[in-house]
Design an enzyme around this catalytic site. Sequence first.
Site, mmCIF file in Angstrom:
data_model
loop_
_atom_site.group_PDB
_atom_site.id
_atom_site.type_symbol
_atom_site.label_atom_id
_atom_site.label_comp_id
_atom_site.label_asym_id
_atom_site.label_seq_id
_atom_site.Cartn_x
_atom_site.Cartn_y
_atom_site.Cartn_z
ATOM 1 N N LYS A 1 0.896 -1.178 0.000
ATOM 2 C CA LYS A 1 0.000 0.000 0.000
ATOM 3 C C LYS A 1 0.926 1.218 0.000
ATOM 4 O O LYS A 1 1.366 1.686 1.044
ATOM 5 C CB LYS A 1 -0.880 -0.018 1.255
ATOM 6 C CG LYS A 1 -2.210 0.724 1.148
ATOM 7 C CD LYS A 1 -2.128 2.154 0.692
ATOM 8 C CE LYS A 1 -1.778 3.144 1.788
ATOM 9 N NZ LYS A 1 -1.529 4.519 1.257
ATOM 10 N N SER B 1 5.139 8.491 9.377
ATOM 11 C CA SER B 1 5.272 9.414 10.509
ATOM 12 C C SER B 1 5.002 8.683 11.831
ATOM 13 O O SER B 1 4.347 7.636 11.860
ATOM 14 C CB SER B 1 4.293 10.571 10.331
ATOM 15 O OG SER B 1 2.980 10.061 10.292
ATOM 16 N N CYS C 1 13.963 10.863 6.011
ATOM 17 C CA CYS C 1 13.881 10.543 7.447
ATOM 18 C C CYS C 1 15.261 10.570 8.088
ATOM 19 O O CYS C 1 15.379 10.613 9.301
ATOM 20 C CB CYS C 1 13.266 9.175 7.634
ATOM 21 S SG CYS C 1 14.264 7.889 6.922
HETATM 22 P P1 NAD Z 1 2.496 9.290 6.712
HETATM 23 O O1 NAD Z 1 2.593 8.687 8.059
HETATM 24 O O2 NAD Z 1 1.571 10.433 6.505
HETATM 25 O O3 NAD Z 1 2.036 8.168 5.643
HETATM 26 C C1 NAD Z 1 2.663 6.916 5.554
HETATM 27 C C2 NAD Z 1 1.656 5.895 5.046
HETATM 28 O O4 NAD Z 1 0.573 5.806 5.986
HETATM 29 C C3 NAD Z 1 1.047 6.256 3.700
HETATM 30 O O5 NAD Z 1 0.936 5.089 2.921
HETATM 31 C C4 NAD Z 1 -0.304 6.817 4.059
HETATM 32 O O6 NAD Z 1 -1.282 6.595 3.060
HETATM 33 C C5 NAD Z 1 -0.666 6.079 5.337
HETATM 34 N N1 NAD Z 1 -1.494 6.891 6.247
HETATM 35 C C6 NAD Z 1 -1.455 8.234 6.407
HETATM 36 N N2 NAD Z 1 -2.352 8.624 7.330
HETATM 37 C C7 NAD Z 1 -2.982 7.521 7.768
HETATM 38 C C8 NAD Z 1 -4.010 7.269 8.739
HETATM 39 N N3 NAD Z 1 -4.565 8.264 9.435
HETATM 40 N N4 NAD Z 1 -4.381 6.004 8.953
HETATM 41 C C9 NAD Z 1 -3.824 4.995 8.261
HETATM 42 N N5 NAD Z 1 -2.853 5.168 7.326
HETATM 43 C C10 NAD Z 1 -2.425 6.411 7.084
HETATM 44 O O7 NAD Z 1 3.979 9.654 6.253
HETATM 45 P P2 NAD Z 1 4.441 10.439 4.947
HETATM 46 O O8 NAD Z 1 4.067 11.879 5.083
HETATM 47 O O9 NAD Z 1 4.028 9.706 3.718
HETATM 48 O O10 NAD Z 1 6.035 10.267 5.064
HETATM 49 C C11 NAD Z 1 6.848 11.133 5.809
HETATM 50 C C12 NAD Z 1 7.097 10.582 7.194
HETATM 51 O O11 NAD Z 1 7.693 9.298 7.099
HETATM 52 C C13 NAD Z 1 8.087 11.419 7.997
HETATM 53 O O12 NAD Z 1 7.644 11.479 9.326
HETATM 54 C C14 NAD Z 1 9.387 10.634 7.893
HETATM 55 O O13 NAD Z 1 10.301 10.841 8.942
HETATM 56 C C15 NAD Z 1 8.862 9.245 7.916
HETATM 57 N N6 NAD Z 1 9.832 8.309 7.346
HETATM 58 C C16 NAD Z 1 10.476 7.492 8.212
HETATM 59 C C17 NAD Z 1 11.425 6.613 7.724
HETATM 60 C C18 NAD Z 1 12.151 5.690 8.649
HETATM 61 O O14 NAD Z 1 12.815 4.816 8.150
HETATM 62 N N7 NAD Z 1 12.050 5.828 9.954
HETATM 63 C C19 NAD Z 1 11.693 6.559 6.347
HETATM 64 C C20 NAD Z 1 10.995 7.406 5.500
HETATM 65 C C21 NAD Z 1 10.047 8.279 6.011
#
Ligand code: NAD
Length: 511
Positions: free
Chosen positions: A187, A240, A295
């Site tokens: 997804k 996140s 990240c």
């Molecule tokens: P996000 O958490 O908004 O989304 C990630 C995934 O979760 C997406 O597929 C999205 O569709 C889904 N999602 C979003 N809101 C949701 C909800 N309320 N309920 C269920 N699913 C939901 O993150 P983003 O904005 O796509 O990515 C950026 C974030 O990811 C930053 O915080 C970054 O630090 C983090 N990140 C972490 C790593 C790591 O390895 N720790 C790597 C890359 C990115």
Amino acid sequence: MTQVAEIDATPAATDGTVHHWIGGRLVAGTSGRRGPVYNPATGEIAREVDFASVEEVDAAVAAAKAAFPGWRATSISKRTEIMFRIRNLVDARRRELAAHLTAEHGKVPSDALGEIARGLENLEFATAIPNHLKGGFSEQVSTGVDVYQIRQPLGVVAGITPFNFPAMVPMWMFANAIACGNTFILKPSEKDPSASIFLAELLEEAGVPAGVFNVIHGDKVAVDRILDHPDIAAVSFVGSTPIARYIYETGTKNGKRVQALGGAKNHMIVLPDADIEMAADAAVSAGYGSAGERCMAIATVVAVGSVADPLVEAIAKRLPKITVGPGSDPAAEMGPLVTKQHRDKVASYLESAADQGATLVADGREHPLYKDSDGFFLGTSLIDHVTPGMDCYRDEIFGPVLTVTRVDTYDEALRLVNDNPYGNGTAIFTRDGGAARQYQFDVNVGMVGINVPIPVPVAYYSFGGWKSSLFGDLHMYGPEGIQFYTRAKIVTSRWPDPGTSKVDLGFPRTR
Ligand code: NAD
């Protein structure tokens, strides 16, 4: 500068909508729900993406479940051969894949190609699956008794990925998952979904059987169905922190194995003896690369003692030389942010930082593309004299904004990092090996760089932060990825001669 822009990013579906990939083919969504996919460099809606219903997720899980018995029974040699073919196809088609990343994420071509190179490492690691799946064997643990361990796949597993690495993070997950014999549901982020379909088509071309790799697009509806579907054994998540916590709590409550990687606030400590020019180069590269949407980006420079003034000056001197622009411009080093909403949120931290008493050394809102373009651009920003109580220190900004916090001693710097709720990555810049070693020993962070600003481990180690940057027990990819996607079975066996057995109600002893 590598040219990728000359290759058009082909929309993943010809009717202008990115569809699901279920059972080895594109499947148009029927839920009636869709989301926009922007071209961040122009601000236009480039295409739409289907948002799955519960029934559509169920169809993907059913396809993956049906494919599992055949795939897990496929010989390791055959699976290895397919992993090599996937690796070679991604390598050969990397420029087209990069074009999808530039078109929907906005990152410039050189950065997109870097993402793919780091993803390829994971495919290469997975080609050694015969070695990774080797078990243990203990001969003669008791007279005529042997014990051995085998690792078996879990079944249907799912990966939920963020917008900032639309190709690499899926590869972190599916390479090992399918090499181990699982079937996979991806997804991807709804913000930049086309790369996942391009990858699905390459996997099919490489000989991955229908149903082994599926892509479901969507939002919370799809994610929630993944989390409560009884036929999904494990969930890998990257995104996140609030969502990572939710995924971990809900998935584990439903009996699934979960690894959920969250957000970050990576500190770069610069000690007074550091090479200032090298530290400034590193802070700028790691702070503004990919417009800070990594990240493992450096978010906060912690300047210790007398290093602060010359370091801030050296960083500030470099900023006007960074070319901000669309990926189609061969000179561009930093592209736009992913959406207007995100760009505006990032810019809001510049406002609050000034209000809360920090010094705006460089303000990205002054860049002409911020003012005059419909794309989601923001120039580079540098904020000095930042203290822990300020919004720009507390929150993960995830944009081209570097903050500087000044402290007097190493101990103060260490306390800042260890008190921070995130623990993804950190770096220390110094010429003193003893100080660096002490930092490596003291710091409560999962990935540490010594004179290396973005210490993303190579694929034969594993990736994972501590504290609120990871929920779960196992880090992602590498050896811990193999552990995550398999479970151990221990076999105790003997082959006694007929007539040598007797009844013995005692608990079995080995001596
Ligand atoms: P996000 O958490 O908004 O989304 C990630 C995934 O979760 C997406 O597929 C999205 O569709 C889904 N999602 C979003 N809101 C949701 C909800 N309320 N309920 C269920 N699913 C939901 O993150 P983003 O904005 O796509 O990515 C950026 C974030 O990811 C930053 O915080 C970054 O630090 C983090 N990140 C972490 C790593 C790591 O390895 N720790 C790597 C890359 C990115």
